[in-house]
Design a protein around this motif. Structure first.
Motif, mmCIF file in Angstrom:
data_model
loop_
_atom_site.group_PDB
_atom_site.id
_atom_site.type_symbol
_atom_site.label_atom_id
_atom_site.label_comp_id
_atom_site.label_asym_id
_atom_site.label_seq_id
_atom_site.Cartn_x
_atom_site.Cartn_y
_atom_site.Cartn_z
ATOM 1 N N ARG A 207 -16.256 -36.757 -86.977
ATOM 2 C CA ARG A 207 -16.573 -35.036 -86.863
ATOM 3 C C ARG A 207 -17.817 -35.120 -88.438
ATOM 4 N NH1 ARG A 207 -15.895 -29.555 -87.832
ATOM 5 N NH2 ARG A 207 -17.125 -28.568 -86.465
ATOM 6 N N ASN A 208 -16.350 -35.144 -89.465
ATOM 7 C CA ASN A 208 -16.482 -35.169 -90.479
ATOM 8 C C ASN A 208 -18.068 -36.187 -90.902
ATOM 9 O OD1 ASN A 208 -15.281 -33.200 -91.135
ATOM 10 N ND2 ASN A 208 -13.626 -34.657 -92.331
ATOM 11 N N ASN A 209 -18.404 -36.913 -90.520
ATOM 12 C CA ASN A 209 -18.891 -38.275 -90.933
ATOM 13 C C ASN A 209 -20.046 -37.456 -90.480
ATOM 14 O OD1 ASN A 209 -17.330 -39.388 -92.372
ATOM 15 N ND2 ASN A 209 -16.659 -40.983 -90.545
ATOM 16 N N GLU A 210 -20.262 -37.443 -89.060
ATOM 17 C CA GLU A 210 -21.380 -37.013 -88.261
ATOM 18 C C GLU A 210 -22.197 -35.811 -88.631
ATOM 19 O OE1 GLU A 210 -20.039 -36.298 -84.463
ATOM 20 O OE2 GLU A 210 -19.924 -38.110 -83.753
ATOM 21 N N LEU A 211 -21.095 -34.670 -89.028
ATOM 22 C CA LEU A 211 -21.921 -33.712 -89.992
ATOM 23 C C LEU A 211 -22.411 -33.535 -90.805
ATOM 24 C CD1 LEU A 211 -19.173 -31.258 -89.267
ATOM 25 C CD2 LEU A 211 -20.754 -30.998 -88.352
ATOM 26 N N ARG A 218 -30.740 -33.589 -91.684
ATOM 27 C CA ARG A 218 -31.559 -32.303 -91.500
ATOM 28 C C ARG A 218 -32.235 -32.596 -93.358
ATOM 29 N NH1 ARG A 218 -27.109 -27.698 -89.728
ATOM 30 N NH2 ARG A 218 -26.934 -28.234 -87.470
ATOM 31 N N GLU A 219 -31.465 -32.667 -94.444
ATOM 32 C CA GLU A 219 -32.274 -32.640 -95.760
ATOM 33 C C GLU A 219 -33.534 -33.425 -95.372
ATOM 34 O OE1 GLU A 219 -32.326 -31.115 -99.213
ATOM 35 O OE2 GLU A 219 -30.473 -30.677 -98.148
#
Length: 337
Positions: A207-211, A218-219
């Motif tokens: 999840r952290n990697n996906e975030l 997004r950036e």
């Protein structure tokens, strides 16, 4: 335990009430310990609004000679009148007990839970009790329940009831089996919890990697949108400048085309209205020609005056000659006669 009350009416018509006895509420005979006492809230009487401060002779006293306010008296009378009318309306609309049937009448009956004898004379007695100021509470006695039932005893010899070694074997088997089963369940639960924690850590890492990837995308999208907006604004500015340049060129061409025919007409009109002139010609027209005309008029007036004067002289001479000729003609005629 429920307490049942009984109410009945005797043959003579009197009403009696009886209820089973019950214990009174336990009330503390001695004062509570300091830890169990409730906290007493003390207040300063100087901040109590009910206490009047200051001297009494400085209070505002209405003199007897002061005239009453008619408006205030009228307002109080209106308030009193409205209160009386409201009370009468409430009494009128208040539900009342219907009238009694024929041969019966209404009487007042006590409807409280516990009846008491009503009497006009209240029996009162004075009782005094003196206690020590600091009487400590004694130790609470050990509670011993009251004895109830009958005592019965019997004698059991050894070996009559059961054999402990034989009877305790199934109990031990059950206890050992339950203990082992509980131990196995606890071990399996620990292994399952460890597996769940490992899956949770893996899921958290994923999840952290996906975030992080989502944040990067997004950036990147934000930078692209900003670049797009910047390029669009630059293109709009270029198009605006080109449009302004084209409008200026068209306006310049139209102005030149319009002024090509306008300048000669304007100069011709201004020249015809006398805004553009030759200084010498203007001086001759404004100064020389008026002076010349004045001089000519003066000369003509002098010549006309001289001619009239000459005509007058000639006319006078002719008249005199004519008169002389007439006189000469009349004289020979008279001499012949």
């Amino acid at each position: 335990m429920a307490f049942v009350s009984h109410s009945q009416r005797d043959t003579n018509g009197s009403y009696t009430f009886s209820s089973r006895p019950r214990p009174v509420e336990n009330r503390s005979k001695y004062r509570e310990a300091p830890s169990e006492q409730t906290q007493i809230n003390y207040g300063n009487i100087m901040y109590d609004r009910r206490v009047v401060r200051g001297n009494t002779y400085a209070q505002h006293v209405i003199p007897t000679t002061a005239q009453p306010d008619l408006a205030e008296i009228q307002r109080q009378q209106d308030i009193r009148r409205r209160a009386i009318a409201r009370k009468r309306a409430q009494e009128q609309f208040k539900p009342k007990t219907p009238e009694a049937l024929q041969g019966r009448k209404h009487i007042d009956v006590q409807t409280e839970l516990y009846l008491e004898e009503l009497s006009d004379v209240i029996v009162a007695s004075d009782i005094e009790c003196q206690t020590d100021d600091f009487l400590d509470r004694p130790a609470t006695p050990l509670f011993i329940p009251a004895k109830s039932g009958k005592d019965v005893e019997t004698q059991i010899e050894e070996g009559e009831l059961f054999d402990f070694d034989r009877e305790v074997q199934p109990l031990l088997e059950v206890l050992v089996g339950k203990t082992i089963e509980q131990s196995l369940e606890e071990v399996m639960e620990e292994e399952e919890l460890a597996s769940l924690r490992a899956q949770q850590r893996a899921f958290q890492e994923l999840r952290n990697n996906e975030l992080a990837e989502v944040q990067r995308l997004r950036e990147q999208e934000r930078r692209r949108s900003e670049e797009k907006e910047r390029r669009m604004s630059q293109q709009k500015e270029v198009l605006k400048r080109e449009r302004e340049t084209a409008e200026k060129i068209a306006a310049r061409a139209y102005t030149q085309q319009y002024l090509a025919d306008l300048f000669p007409a304007v100069f011709t009109s201004l020249r015809s209205h006398g805004y553009f002139y030759d200084p010498v010609e203007k001086d001759i027209e404004t100064n020389f020609f008026p002076w010349l005309m004045d001089e000519i008029n003066n000369r003509l007036d002098e010549r006309y005056t001289a001619r009239e004067l000459l005509d007058t002289i000639i006319y006078d001479v002719v008249q005199k000659r004519q008169e002389a000729f007439k006189a000469q003609e009349t004289q020979p005629v008279k001499s012949d006669m």
